[in-house]
Design an enzyme around this catalytic site. Structure first.
Site, PDB file in Angstrom:
ATOM      1  N   CYS A  35      56.164   8.227  23.565  1.00 21.56           N
ATOM      2  CA  CYS A  35      56.144   8.669  24.967  1.00 21.56           C
ATOM      3  C   CYS A  35      54.744   8.643  25.543  1.00 21.56           C
ATOM      4  O   CYS A  35      54.566   8.674  26.746  1.00 21.56           O
ATOM      5  CB  CYS A  35      56.638  10.098  25.102  1.00 21.56           C
ATOM      6  SG  CYS A  35      58.213  10.400  24.360  1.00 21.56           S
ATOM      7  N   CYS A 105      53.263  17.605  31.512  1.00 22.03           N
ATOM      8  CA  CYS A 105      52.354  18.122  30.486  1.00 22.03           C
ATOM      9  C   CYS A 105      52.558  19.620  30.299  1.00 22.03           C
ATOM     10  O   CYS A 105      52.498  20.125  29.176  1.00 22.03           O
ATOM     11  CB  CYS A 105      50.903  17.848  30.868  1.00 22.03           C
ATOM     12  SG  CYS A 105      50.517  16.102  30.945  1.00 22.03           S
TER      13      CYS A 105
END
Lengths: 282, 397
Positions: A35, A105
């Site tokens: 990813c 994030c």
């Protein structure tokens, strides 16, 4: 160039709590190198349930490093119960905000924390923090449950926002229609609080029958009726649900598809994962 | 922060001082419109024609009227492909590569939606074009083939001479996106035998906002913009006079500096590349080492992420670029590296350094001096690197 806050810049250049804890009693790894970001979180929790130490290792961009650092700073000294209440939004706020495209994030930080706590409690976890439910985005391995959680917690409205928060849909884009479905469905849910997915513990026979009836009456039948079709519930035998298709569905060449993709899919979603739908021909 | 070491010249370049000097009169006293009947404006037309001749010389065009000035490389690419399709209305097939610039790829995606058949020619792990697929794909329905001269991310040069010859024999229009080649390697449209060729001024030290399309005499196409008579009606709109004059001057300079690219710049690039590859065992080269433009190197670092590397380099005053997902804005790793089959592990950690004739020895020294600290600090943070054993850890996720 991303518009990072000074706090983000400060923390990616000089992150705090980097490294491993050798005698950690909770370790969790989320994300993946495929990813483009991954976070490994180490916790040392004492017998009073207080997080005495937290360290991390991160593969990822500036905001992934900063989010990881922020997470550890936020949870050290807190009890597990207090830490559990931290959302991805709190992590982003601690950083003075993140660019929309980088919100994933903060989600990764939150995922790692949840998973580590599960590990500490001895609950069962699999590779990803939240793999219950099917994988929607195969490029980044994002599950439906994670997408739903993030939509709920951050009140997301568009596919673009979902991509920014979870990365789902960011690569090949083939799951975008699915994300749209989830968004549409959850937008409907906000109005009618009743349509919650069934709880995960095993259902009793009576409860299962009730839920099957409700789901057919409130969700499946109205969808079929839009195309001039209808459905009749004939029997519920364990996890096998016998139905008859009525109206236009009888002559429809794709009725098999309807049975699998609509009737069975919806029953699996709202009642139980392992339900099988069988057609009783009239 | 130190003075900037600019190693992102494939993104854009500094305006050469001579270029700025050449442009200044047209930004101040000589502001007339070249189409005007009065001498004040009309005299400017002569400067445009001089610039056109310089650009024609840079790419070996026979006639200056084969150069059409546009605003950008993107516009030139669009004009070439859409212009050809507007003429060959009964042909519904376009051939391009999987590693083109978005200016071509996005257009092809749109054409696909409109019912065109698009062949995206693949590349191998070194970024070399699969010529077999390209040649197989050509048929009577093919309206145009659009292939880049050199790739912007890896610098790999494609065999466009071979493609040009092949297409010439079959009478199929050939467009070359030479944006990343112009000013770095000699370009000769007659050697390539292409019909259309795109260049962009700001990649070779003229300002942004000026591009050109070479249109070989006799090439069949229709305009995609409509308006006045400028550029013989092929690209209407009042000319960007300062930009055109600047691009002309930049083309003139580029021609004289070509040997410097083949020599000094190329050697400097190699020193940077070899230096980095020798420093780190987690670094590898992306792209064909031998067939590249002389200014570009693309290095993939395993176990660490590209945007983080860029941010740390930026902290040391170094400007470079990355193919990582996080730095792209679309959260997608570089389509070029993915087409090459570069593993995700190093695609996310890819860094492109692109030099120019303004790059100095000390710039490369500075990068090589700070690189170990940048990379080691990120390796220390990485869950995939064992800092004590100095080796990668097994990747479980």
């Amino acid at each position: 160039m991303w518009d990072y806050t000074d706090k983000v810049k400060q923390l990616y250049m000089n992150p705090k709590n980097v490294g491993r804890i050798d005698d950690a009693n909770a370790v969790a790894e989320v994300g993946s190198i495929v990813c483009g970001d991954a976070l490994k979180l180490y916790l040392k929790i004492d017998d009073k349930n207080i997080i005495r130490d937290a360290k991390f290792e991160t593969f990822g961009c500036g905001s992934a490093i900063a989010s990881s650092s922020a997470l550890t700073e936020m949870i050290i000294g807190k009890t597990v119960e207090e830490a559990e209440k931290i959302t991805n939004r709190d992590i982003a706020d601690y950083l003075g905000g993140l660019p929309e495209e980088k919100m994933h994030c903060s989600v990764m930080g939150n995922e790692a924390l949840e998973k580590a706590i599960k590990v500490w409690r001895g609950e069962k976890v699999t590779d990803h923090a939240d793999v219950e439910g099917e994988i929607v985005c195969h490029c980044f391995g994002v599950t439906e449950n994670l997408i739903r959680d993030v939509i709920r917690e951050n009140n997301l409205k568009t596919v673009e926002q979902v991509t920014n928060y979870t990365k789902a849909g960011g690569a090949c884009g083939s799951c975008i229609p699915k994300i749209e479905d989830i968004l549409n469905e959850m937008a409907g849910e906000a109005g009618t609080a009743e349509k919650k997915p069934a709880e995960r513990k095993p259902l009793t026979n009576i409860k299962r029958m009730q839920l099957v009836e409700e789901t057919i009456a409130n969700i499946i039948r109205p969808m079929l009726q839009k195309d001039g079709g209808d459905i009749e519930l004939i029997d519920v035998d364990g996890r096998n649900v016998h139905v008859g298709l009525r109206g236009q569905c009888v002559n429809c060449r794709v009725s098999d598809v309807t049975l699998k993709n609509l009737v069975e899919a919806k029953l699996r979603e709202f009642v139980e994962e392992d339900i099988t739908v069988l057609e009783v021909k009239p | 922060m130190n003075t900037t070491v600019y190693l992102d010249n494939n993104a854009t370049t500094m305006v050469a001082p001579e270029v700025l000097d050449a442009m200044m009169p047209f930004l101040t006293e000589r502001y007339g419109n070249p189409s005007s009947m009065h001498g004040f404006g009309g005299s400017v037309a002569k400067d445009i024609e001089r610039a056109r001749q310089s650009v024609a010389r840079l790419i070996g065009a026979d006639h200056d009227y084969e150069i059409v000035f546009t605003a950008t490389g993107t516009e030139s690419d669009n004009m070439a492909i859409q212009g050809a399709l507007a003429y060959y209305r009964d042909r519904r097939h376009v051939i391009t590569s999987r590693v083109e610039h978005p200016a071509v790829l996005s257009l092809c995606k749109k054409l696909e939606k409109e019912g065109y058949r698009i062949t995206y020619v693949p590349v191998d792990h070194e970024g070399n074009l699969d010529m077999g697929v390209l040649k197989e794909a050509v048929d009577d329905d093919t309206a145009i083939v659009s292939i880049m001269y050199a790739n912007n991310e890896t610098g790999v040069i494609f065999p466009i001479d071979e493609i040009g010859l092949f297409l010439k024999e079959r009478g199929i229009p050939f467009h070359v996106d030479a944006v990343q080649a112009a000013g770095k390697v000699p370009i000769d449209v007659n050697r390539i035998q292409c019909d259309l060729l795109t260049i962009s001024g700001h990649k070779f030290h003229s300002p942004k906002g000026i591009g050109a399309l070479y249109v070989r005499r006799g090439t069949r196409m229709r305009p995609i913009l409509f308006g006045g008579h400028q550029e013989k009606g092929r690209r209407p709109g009042t000319e960007n006079v300062p930009g055109i004059v600047g691009m002309g001057k930049a083309a003139e300079l580029a021609l004289t500096h070509l040997p410097e690219y083949a020599g000094r710049v190329s050697a400097l690039r190699d020193r940077l590349e070899n230096g980095i590859l020798a420093l780190f065992k987690n670094a590898g080269l992306n792209g064909n080492r031998d067939r590249r433009v002389p200014n570009t190197t693309n290095v993939g670092f395993e176990y660490i992420e590209g945007e983080a590397i860029l941010l740390y380099l930026d902290g040391q005053g170094i400007a470079a670029s990355s193919g990582s997902a996080c730095s792209s804005g679309t959260l997608e790793p570089s389509h070029v590296l993915r087409a090459m089959g570069v593993p995700f592990t190093s695609a996310h950690g890819s860094i492109r350094f692109s030099l120019s004739r303004f790059t100095a020895e000390r710039d490369v020294d500075h990068v090589l001096a700070v690189m170990p600290d940048v990379v080691n600090r990120l390796l220390d943070i990485s869950p995939y690197w064992d800092s004590e054993k100095k080796e990668g850890r097994p990747i479980t996720l």
